[in-house]
Design a protein around this motif. Structure first.
Motif, PDB file in Angstrom:
ATOM      1  N   ASP A  28      21.913   2.407  -1.022  1.00 10.73           N
ATOM      2  CA  ASP A  28      23.290   2.728  -0.614  1.00 10.73           C
ATOM      3  C   ASP A  28      24.201   1.550  -0.942  1.00 10.73           C
ATOM      4  OD1 ASP A  28      22.517   5.215   0.345  1.00 10.73           O
ATOM      5  OD2 ASP A  28      22.492   4.589   2.459  1.00 10.73           O
ATOM      6  N   GLY A  29      23.738   0.332  -0.650  1.00 12.78           N
ATOM      7  CA  GLY A  29      24.512  -0.859  -0.968  1.00 12.78           C
ATOM      8  C   GLY A  29      24.736  -1.008  -2.460  1.00 12.78           C
ATOM      9  N   MET A  30      23.714  -0.694  -3.249  1.00  8.86           N
ATOM     10  CA  MET A  30      23.852  -0.763  -4.700  1.00  8.86           C
ATOM     11  C   MET A  30      24.898   0.243  -5.181  1.00  8.86           C
ATOM     12  SD  MET A  30      20.957  -0.508  -7.686  1.00  8.86           S
ATOM     13  CE  MET A  30      20.565   1.186  -7.379  1.00  8.86           C
ATOM     14  N   SER A  39      21.300  -7.592   3.280  1.00  8.15           N
ATOM     15  CA  SER A  39      20.829  -7.360   4.657  1.00  8.15           C
ATOM     16  C   SER A  39      19.464  -6.686   4.701  1.00  8.15           C
ATOM     17  CB  SER A  39      21.849  -6.522   5.433  1.00  8.15           C
ATOM     18  OG  SER A  39      21.788  -5.152   5.038  1.00  8.15           O
ATOM     19  N   THR A  40      19.031  -6.112   3.590  1.00  7.85           N
ATOM     20  CA  THR A  40      17.732  -5.423   3.543  1.00  7.85           C
ATOM     21  C   THR A  40      16.606  -6.319   3.045  1.00  7.85           C
ATOM     22  OG1 THR A  40      17.970  -4.589   1.276  1.00  7.85           O
ATOM     23  CG2 THR A  40      18.893  -3.227   3.050  1.00  7.85           C
ATOM     24  N   LEU A  41      16.960  -7.508   2.536  1.00  3.30           N
ATOM     25  CA  LEU A  41      15.976  -8.381   1.890  1.00  3.30           C
ATOM     26  C   LEU A  41      15.465  -9.469   2.828  1.00  3.30           C
ATOM     27  CD1 LEU A  41      17.739  -8.911  -1.563  1.00  3.30           C
ATOM     28  CD2 LEU A  41      15.894  -7.300  -1.021  1.00  3.30           C
ATOM     29  N   ALA A  42      14.178  -9.738   2.737  1.00  2.00           N
ATOM     30  CA  ALA A  42      13.598 -10.896   3.415  1.00  2.00           C
ATOM     31  C   ALA A  42      14.140 -12.152   2.737  1.00  2.00           C
ATOM     32  CB  ALA A  42      12.075 -10.844   3.332  1.00  2.00           C
ATOM     33  N   PRO A  43      14.187 -13.279   3.461  1.00  2.23           N
ATOM     34  CA  PRO A  43      14.758 -14.504   2.867  1.00  2.23           C
ATOM     35  C   PRO A  43      14.110 -14.946   1.560  1.00  2.23           C
ATOM     36  CG  PRO A  43      14.435 -14.774   5.229  1.00  2.23           C
ATOM     37  CD  PRO A  43      13.793 -13.458   4.855  1.00  2.23           C
ATOM     38  N   THR A  44      12.842 -14.669   1.367  1.00  2.00           N
ATOM     39  CA  THR A  44      12.151 -15.115   0.148  1.00  2.00           C
ATOM     40  C   THR A  44      11.763 -13.930  -0.740  1.00  2.00           C
ATOM     41  OG1 THR A  44      10.052 -15.114   1.347  1.00  2.00           O
ATOM     42  CG2 THR A  44      11.251 -17.213   1.244  1.00  2.00           C
ATOM     43  N   ALA A  45      12.580 -12.908  -0.763  1.00  2.00           N
ATOM     44  CA  ALA A  45      12.268 -11.688  -1.523  1.00  2.00           C
ATOM     45  C   ALA A  45      12.042 -11.983  -3.002  1.00  2.00           C
ATOM     46  CB  ALA A  45      13.385 -10.672  -1.363  1.00  2.00           C
ATOM     47  N   ILE A  46      11.105 -11.240  -3.570  1.00  2.00           N
ATOM     48  CA  ILE A  46      10.784 -11.345  -4.998  1.00  2.00           C
ATOM     49  C   ILE A  46      11.078  -9.987  -5.638  1.00  2.00           C
ATOM     50  CG2 ILE A  46       8.934 -11.683  -6.687  1.00  2.00           C
ATOM     51  CD1 ILE A  46       7.561 -13.457  -4.532  1.00  2.00           C
ATOM     52  N   LEU A  47      11.798 -10.003  -6.751  1.00  2.00           N
ATOM     53  CA  LEU A  47      12.153  -8.778  -7.470  1.00  2.00           C
ATOM     54  C   LEU A  47      11.588  -8.882  -8.882  1.00  2.00           C
ATOM     55  CD1 LEU A  47      15.940  -8.686  -6.463  1.00  2.00           C
ATOM     56  CD2 LEU A  47      14.008  -7.744  -5.201  1.00  2.00           C
ATOM     57  N   LEU A  63      22.125  -9.675  -6.775  1.00  2.00           N
ATOM     58  CA  LEU A  63      23.161  -9.418  -5.770  1.00  2.00           C
ATOM     59  C   LEU A  63      24.559  -9.614  -6.361  1.00  2.00           C
ATOM     60  CD1 LEU A  63      21.483 -11.127  -2.697  1.00  2.00           C
ATOM     61  CD2 LEU A  63      21.934  -8.673  -2.973  1.00  2.00           C
ATOM     62  N   LYS A  64      24.717 -10.640  -7.200  1.00  2.00           N
ATOM     63  CA  LYS A  64      26.016 -10.877  -7.851  1.00  2.00           C
ATOM     64  C   LYS A  64      26.371  -9.712  -8.766  1.00  2.00           C
ATOM     65  CE  LYS A  64      28.504 -14.138 -10.776  1.00  2.00           C
ATOM     66  NZ  LYS A  64      28.437 -15.379 -11.554  1.00  2.00           N
ATOM     67  N   LEU A 102      10.218  -8.227  10.476  1.00  2.00           N
ATOM     68  CA  LEU A 102      10.670  -9.494  11.046  1.00  2.00           C
ATOM     69  C   LEU A 102      11.378  -9.221  12.370  1.00  2.00           C
ATOM     70  CD1 LEU A 102      12.076 -11.070   7.747  1.00  2.00           C
ATOM     71  CD2 LEU A 102       9.820 -11.421   8.791  1.00  2.00           C
ATOM     72  N   ALA A 103      11.851 -10.268  13.020  1.00  2.00           N
ATOM     73  CA  ALA A 103      12.567 -10.102  14.293  1.00  2.00           C
ATOM     74  C   ALA A 103      13.774  -9.174  14.137  1.00  2.00           C
ATOM     75  CB  ALA A 103      13.007 -11.466  14.823  1.00  2.00           C
ATOM     76  N   GLU A 104      14.412  -9.192  12.949  1.00  2.00           N
ATOM     77  CA  GLU A 104      15.612  -8.359  12.695  1.00  2.00           C
ATOM     78  C   GLU A 104      15.263  -6.939  12.282  1.00  2.00           C
ATOM     79  OE1 GLU A 104      15.161 -11.103  10.028  1.00  2.00           O
ATOM     80  OE2 GLU A 104      15.230 -12.207  11.890  1.00  2.00           O
ATOM     81  N   GLY A 105      13.984  -6.661  12.063  1.00  2.00           N
ATOM     82  CA  GLY A 105      13.557  -5.332  11.616  1.00  2.00           C
ATOM     83  C   GLY A 105      12.864  -5.411  10.271  1.00  2.00           C
TER      84      GLY A 105
END
Length: 162
Positions: free
Chosen positions: A48-50, A60-68, A89-90, A143-146
């Motif tokens: 949806d964000g895309m 907001s959907t990605l873990a801090p160390t996400a790998i794509l 993201l940019k 994670l704590a945030e979901g």
């Protein structure tokens, strides 16, 4: 009306009972439906964000160390390319004329404790023009945030598409 002898019923009921008792009969391996739905919601929010060009929503959907990553096959040469999440993201958040529209379906979602895996066939469109298709493999962590996306790898091709 034909009456089925009790001895025959035992033979009919036993396979049915074994199937129901089998762990393989549970599509989500016993995962709570709420976790499965939350995993799907995280992945849907990513897309949806895309579509909206909203990089903050995607982030907001990605873990801090996400790998794509993506798997490409050009002229028979298979490569795995790692994408920089900041650049992705940019690209998503930079205004563009056409909507980036990845249409997915959920073929399988598995959950165990704080780990989830989702397998999603997709078709990607730029505006109304078909670009490519393939499969996404998502790994998520709770994670704590979901539920957050820790890893995505996909295939890309023009055909055959599901």
């Amino acid at each position: 009306m034909r009456i089925i002898p009790l001895s025959c019923m035992k033979h009919l009921l036993l396979p049915a009972l074994l199937l129901l008792a089998s762990p393989a009969a549970f599509a989500q391996k016993g995962a709570p439906a709420t976790d499965v739905e939350a995993v799907k919601k995280t992945i849907n929010t990513f897309f949806d964000g895309m579509r909206k060009g909203d990089s903050a929503l995607v982030r907001s959907t990605l873990a801090p160390t996400a790998i794509l990553q993506t798997i490409t096959n050009r002229n028979g040469v298979v490569q795995v390319r790692t994408e920089n999440p900041k650049e992705v993201l940019k690209m998503m958040g930079t205004p563009h004329k056409e909507v980036y529209d990845e249409r997915i379906s959920f073929e399988q979602v598995l959950v165990d404790a704080q780990l989830a895996s989702a397998w999603t066939p997709y078709q990607f469109y730029v505006g109304s023009t078909f670009s490519h298709c393939g499969y996404n493999s998502f790994q998520l962590v709770k994670l704590a945030e979901g539920w957050k996306i820790a890893y995505i790898i996909d295939t890309r091709r023009k055909e055959p598409c599901k």
